[in-house]
Design an enzyme around this catalytic site. Structure first.
Site, short mmCIF file in Angstrom:
data_model
loop_
_atom_site.label_atom_id
_atom_site.label_comp_id
_atom_site.label_asym_id
_atom_site.label_seq_id
_atom_site.Cartn_x
_atom_site.Cartn_y
_atom_site.Cartn_z
N ALA A 61 0.85 -1.20 0.00
CA ALA A 61 0.00 0.00 0.00
C ALA A 61 0.88 1.24 0.00
O ALA A 61 2.03 1.19 0.45
CB ALA A 61 -0.88 -0.02 1.25
N GLU A 103 0.01 -9.45 -0.76
CA GLU A 103 -1.43 -9.78 -0.69
C GLU A 103 -2.04 -9.84 -2.10
O GLU A 103 -2.89 -10.68 -2.38
CB GLU A 103 -2.16 -8.77 0.20
CG GLU A 103 -1.77 -8.93 1.68
CD GLU A 103 -2.31 -7.84 2.56
OE1 GLU A 103 -1.99 -6.66 2.30
OE2 GLU A 103 -3.07 -8.14 3.50
N GLU A 123 3.93 -5.23 7.39
CA GLU A 123 3.02 -4.23 7.97
C GLU A 123 3.27 -4.00 9.46
O GLU A 123 3.14 -2.89 9.96
CB GLU A 123 1.56 -4.68 7.76
CG GLU A 123 1.02 -4.50 6.35
CD GLU A 123 1.34 -5.66 5.42
OE1 GLU A 123 2.21 -6.49 5.76
OE2 GLU A 123 0.70 -5.75 4.36
C1 LIG Z 1 -5.32 -2.05 3.42
C2 LIG Z 1 -3.85 -2.01 3.35
C3 LIG Z 1 -3.22 -3.29 3.66
C4 LIG Z 1 -1.74 -3.47 3.45
O1 LIG Z 1 -1.52 -4.72 4.07
C5 LIG Z 1 -0.91 -2.39 4.07
C6 LIG Z 1 0.44 -2.27 3.43
O2 LIG Z 1 0.74 -2.80 2.40
S1 LIG Z 1 1.54 -1.28 4.27
C7 LIG Z 1 2.99 -1.26 3.24
C8 LIG Z 1 3.77 -2.48 3.38
N1 LIG Z 1 4.99 -2.37 2.63
C9 LIG Z 1 6.17 -2.08 3.20
O3 LIG Z 1 6.27 -1.92 4.38
C10 LIG Z 1 7.35 -1.93 2.27
C11 LIG Z 1 8.02 -0.62 2.50
N2 LIG Z 1 9.13 -0.39 1.61
C12 LIG Z 1 10.34 -0.98 1.76
O4 LIG Z 1 10.56 -1.80 2.61
C13 LIG Z 1 11.44 -0.56 0.83
O5 LIG Z 1 11.12 0.72 0.35
C14 LIG Z 1 11.65 -1.49 -0.39
C15 LIG Z 1 12.23 -2.79 0.12
C16 LIG Z 1 10.36 -1.71 -1.12
C17 LIG Z 1 12.67 -0.81 -1.35
O6 LIG Z 1 13.84 -0.49 -0.68
P1 LIG Z 1 14.94 0.45 -1.36
O7 LIG Z 1 15.22 -0.04 -2.71
O8 LIG Z 1 16.04 0.54 -0.38
O9 LIG Z 1 14.23 1.86 -1.55
P2 LIG Z 1 13.73 2.87 -0.41
O10 LIG Z 1 13.30 2.17 0.81
O11 LIG Z 1 14.71 3.97 -0.27
O12 LIG Z 1 12.39 3.41 -1.10
C18 LIG Z 1 12.45 4.19 -2.29
C19 LIG Z 1 11.37 5.26 -2.20
O13 LIG Z 1 10.09 4.64 -2.19
C20 LIG Z 1 9.35 5.05 -1.05
N3 LIG Z 1 8.51 3.91 -0.64
C21 LIG Z 1 8.90 2.64 -0.47
N4 LIG Z 1 7.85 1.87 -0.15
C22 LIG Z 1 6.77 2.69 -0.12
C23 LIG Z 1 5.40 2.47 0.13
N5 LIG Z 1 4.91 1.26 0.41
N6 LIG Z 1 4.59 3.53 0.08
C24 LIG Z 1 5.05 4.75 -0.22
N7 LIG Z 1 6.35 5.01 -0.47
C25 LIG Z 1 7.19 3.99 -0.42
C26 LIG Z 1 10.39 5.43 -0.03
O14 LIG Z 1 9.87 6.31 0.93
C27 LIG Z 1 11.44 6.08 -0.91
O15 LIG Z 1 10.99 7.38 -1.21
P3 LIG Z 1 12.02 8.59 -1.44
O16 LIG Z 1 11.14 9.79 -1.57
O17 LIG Z 1 12.76 8.23 -2.68
O18 LIG Z 1 12.89 8.62 -0.20
#
Ligand SMILES: CCC[C@H](O)CC(=O)SCCNC(=O)CCNC(=O)[C@H](O)C(C)(C)COP(=O)([O-])OP(=O)([O-])OC[C@H]1O[C@@H](n2cnc3c(N)ncnc32)[C@H](O)[C@@H]1OP(=O)([O-])[O-]
Length: 719
Positions: A61, A103, A123
């Site tokens: 999300a 999901e 999450e």
């Molecule tokens: C009903 C809902 C149900 C659902 O179950 C809830 C969810 O899914 S909750 C979600 C569950 N998911 C998670 O918890 C995953 C969260 N994300 C991560 O763990 C890492 O970002 C990922 C491994 C994906 C990439 O790592 P990497 O390659 O080192 O890259 P990075 O980390 O530096 O990120 C690059 C840029 O992307 C941005 N951004 C990233 N994700 C999101 C996001 N979801 N959203 C928005 N933005 C996001 C991040 O801020 C950054 O922005 P900026 O402006 O360039 O600084």
């Protein structure tokens, strides 16, 4: 936000297009709904493949949307409708499938992953639970114990582990979309009912209650005070005990309790704060994204004490060749054995081979003339450090970067004794340096932007969370620690005990209370610094009034503890007693109780009952108040940097966000009011005097923390 193509004449290829991680923003959800409708209604289409642009399936999300009102199609019914469709849908997973991204993959009837992909439901690390059916579908797919572990920890798994667990059907090293399209074509004739996870029954272990109980206890111990992991357990219990239609309702109810909680806000703030921290800017305009770091292939570490060893290990394990220097043969041999042992254990844990060939040990600084960068980690003594820097300046080639691991000394004074002040910078690691994630990159006024970029990028390569800070005594972390620990010792004078204060701070969520932490770090270090600064010891003027130094309140109790040879864990005695020198099991010591009572009666202090709230307010507001001063002085560029430093370097509970976020959650007005109250009661404690920035923010109506920067910008900045 979702591209539609027809491939091989009958497969609809839907590509999520929301860089950088293809998060499920409202536009992407719209895109998925529209393209899925088109695929299901087009008679030419017999199967569907969903993939993500730029080598990333989906990062879940869109976390940024959580702060605003919900827009666009809700995720859960959208996903349910994909699973219920009559055409096979295959997820082509490249890069990441995390949270809502996994999901989405779980409602696809098949999942193909690239060998380098990572999958997970993180999450819980954002204070939430997987609320788009994840807590109900994953247990149906891989069983309760494995699902429980993944959902309550948020751990990412490799595609190989995902295959073993049964999360994916196939792992490939080839183009995952092409493999998925071929797979989809073969799936066309097959029945889908057994592929709809919501329709499966959960393989339920016979000892379900005992299992859930054990996991709950583990969480209560490890993730003290955190709500989300416990809610995850309850959601998985629902999967085990209820049909899907009811389980999903329970999942939504539990999510609703978490979604607006302070913990979820704090953890989501931490997620972005961690990513913001690496983005430094100098007053000159140079910044992180327009300054190229130098490539570092070889480095030297001077001093093989606890810090030097950890730094050497952190460098070698990321492939940088290291020359480690000691001043004496015996120390060098001890250091060599320790570093090799640490590197071997680390490699074993990571399942790789130890890079011992990258290490060289020497007694001669002459061996450093060709290295790209030197990190000095000698004893914390300015005269000694200056001698080392002078010598390095003569010996090393003119382009070598010279870094100091000082924990608080003047980096610019070190730069001043070299022929290259622009190449001198502080790299303040935290002990043990191969374990602790934090690195304060201390930018002196003469450090060049290329030097800063190089130190920051080296920190990232060493798997550290690097924060650029300005140069002042103690930098950010240790400078803030003083008012915090001073309040704790003043509270001892007034009637509290070390164990009472530590318990309150640990119940708040700190990994360790202030006294247990000091015992671990060693009390003699601070004692030496206080002696050197003339606060205690024979140099103190006997006419100096007791409990006052340099015109302000001073508590000599820590000195009295040290005078008894109690230096903490290493001597088996400190603020607590331990079974033996080096022991870790802290027990309250009646001798300390005695010492406090004698001290109070000597100075006529009547002990009073101190509430938990007073302990929290005085320690934490003094901490945050110094944080405001640090922002004013431009030593940290933004509150997020301070909070990241406190989480990763000082055990501040992540679910509270950090000292600055905590202050914003409590309300700046209340923080100001309490500080004014305590400062009135203790006018000789300048740290309790509210900082001008705090007052300014309150006068501006206490803006949210993300807006503080607008008020700081006008102030003086060193960064
Ligand atoms: C009903 C809902 C149900 C659902 O179950 C809830 C969810 O899914 S909750 C979600 C569950 N998911 C998670 O918890 C995953 C969260 N994300 C991560 O763990 C890492 O970002 C990922 C491994 C994906 C990439 O790592 P990497 O390659 O080192 O890259 P990075 O980390 O530096 O990120 C690059 C840029 O992307 C941005 N951004 C990233 N994700 C999101 C996001 N979801 N959203 C928005 N933005 C996001 C991040 O801020 C950054 O922005 P900026 O402006 O360039 O600084």
């Amino acid at each position: 936000m979702a591209r539609y193509e027809l491939v091989k004449r009958s497969v609809a290829l839907i590509t999520l297009t929301n860089p950088p991680v293809n998060s499920l923003s409202s536009a992407v959800r719209h895109g998925i709904a529209k393209t899925m409708d088109r695929a299901l209604s087009d008679p030419k289409v017999t199967a569907v493949v969903i993939c993500g642009e730029n080598g990333r399936f989906c990062g879940g999300a869109d976390i940024r949307e959580f702060a605003g009102p919900m827009r666009g199609p809700p995720l859960l019914p959208l996903l349910d409708s994909i699973e219920a469709g009559e055409k096979p849908v295959v997820a082509a997973i490249e890069g990441v499938a995390l949270g809502g991204g996994l999901e989405l993959a779980l409602v696809c009837h098949y999942r193909i992953a690239h060998s380098k992909a990572r999958l997970g439901l993180p999450e819980v690390t954002l204070g939430l639970l997987p609320a788009a059916g994840g807590t109900q579908r994953l247990p149906r797919l891989i069983g309760i114990p494995a699902a429980l572990e993944l959902i309550t920890t948020g751990r990412h798994v490799s595609s190989q582990e995902a295959l073993k667990l049964g999360i994916v059907d196939q792992v490939t090293e080839q183009n995952v979309c092409e493999v998925a399209v071929e797979f989809a074509l073969r799936a066309v004739a097959k029945p889908l009912s057994s592929r709809r996870l919501s329709a499966l029954t959960v393989p339920c272990p016979p000892d379900l209650d005992a299992l859930l109980e054990a996991v709950t206890m583990q969480i209560q111990k490890k993730a003290r005070g955190m709500m989300a992991p416990l809610a995850c357990v309850q959601a998985v219990r629902a999967a085990a005990t209820m049909p899907y239609s009811q389980g999903i309702k329970r999942e939504s109810e539990l999510m609703a309790t978490l979604f607006n909680s302070g913990q979820a806000r704090a953890l989501q703030y931490c997620f972005f704060a961690e990513r913001t921290a690496g983005k430094w800017t100098l007053p000159s305009g140079a910044q992180w994204n327009d300054t190229k770091p130098r490539e570092i292939r070889s480095a030297a570490v001077i001093g093989l004490g606890t810090m030097g060893r950890g730094i050497a290990v952190s460098l070698a394990r990321v492939g940088i060749s290291v020359i480690a220097v000691e001043s004496d043969k015996k120390l060098m041999e001890t250091g060599r054995q320790m570093v090799i042992g640490m590197l071997e254990r680390d490699a074993k844990r990571r399942g790789v081979s130890a890079s011992l060939n990258l290490l060289k040990f020497t007694l001669s600084l002459q061996d450093l003339k060709d290295v790209d960068l030197v990190i000095e980690a000698v004893f914390e003594d300015m005269a000694l450090k200056k001698r080392v820097f002078q010598e390095l300046s003569k010996l090393c080639r003119p382009t070598t970067l010279l870094c100091s691991n000082t924990s608080g000394l003047d980096v610019d004074a070190l730069a001043g004794v070299t022929d290259r002040p622009q190449l001198v910078i502080g790299m303040h690691f935290f002990s043990p340096a191969h374990v602790m994630k934090l690195l304060e990159v201390v930018c002196g006024p003469r450090s060049s932007s290329e030097t800063i970029a190089t130190a920051m990028s080296l920190g990232k390569r060493m798997e550290k969370v690097s924060v650029a800070v300005g140069n002042c005594p103690g930098f950010v972390g240790n400078r803030m620690l003083k008012p915090y620990s001073d309040q704790a010792t003043f509270l001892l004078e007034e009637g509290a005990t070390p164990e009472q204060i530590d318990k309150v701070l640990e119940d708040f969520g700190f990994a360790m209370g202030v006294f247990r932490m000091s015992d671990l770090a060693g009390l003699d270090v601070g004692w030496r610094v206080r002696k050197e600064s003339g606060l205690t010891g024979p140099d103190v003027d006997p006419k100096n009034p007791p409990r006052r130094r340099q015109g302000r309140k001073y508590c000599p109790i820590p000195d009295m503890v040290c005078e008894q040879g109690r230096f903490g864990q290493k001597t088996g005695r400190g603020w607590y007693m331990y079974d033996k020198p080096g022991g870790t099991n802290a027990k309250p010591d009646p001798l300390i109780q005695n010492l406090l009572e004698t001290y109070r009666s000597r100075y006529g202090i009547k002990p009073r009952n101190i509430t938990d709230q007073e302990i929290i307010d005085r320690c934490l507001f003094a901490l945050a108040n110094e944080g405001f001063r640090i922002l004013e002085d431009g030593i940290a560029a933004r509150p997020e940097d301070i909070d990241v430093i406190y989480q990763f370097g000082y055990g501040f509970p992540r679910h509270r966000g950090g000292p600055m976020f905590y202050a914003s959650m409590v309300g700046l007005e209340r923080v100001l009011e309490r500080l004014e109250h305590y400062h009135q009661a203790h006018p000789d404690v300048p740290h309790l005097e509210p900082s001008p920035l705090l007052k300014k923010l309150v006068a501006c109506g206490s803006p949210p923390i993300q807006k503080w920067r607008e008020h700081i910008k006008t102030m003086h900045s060193h960064l």
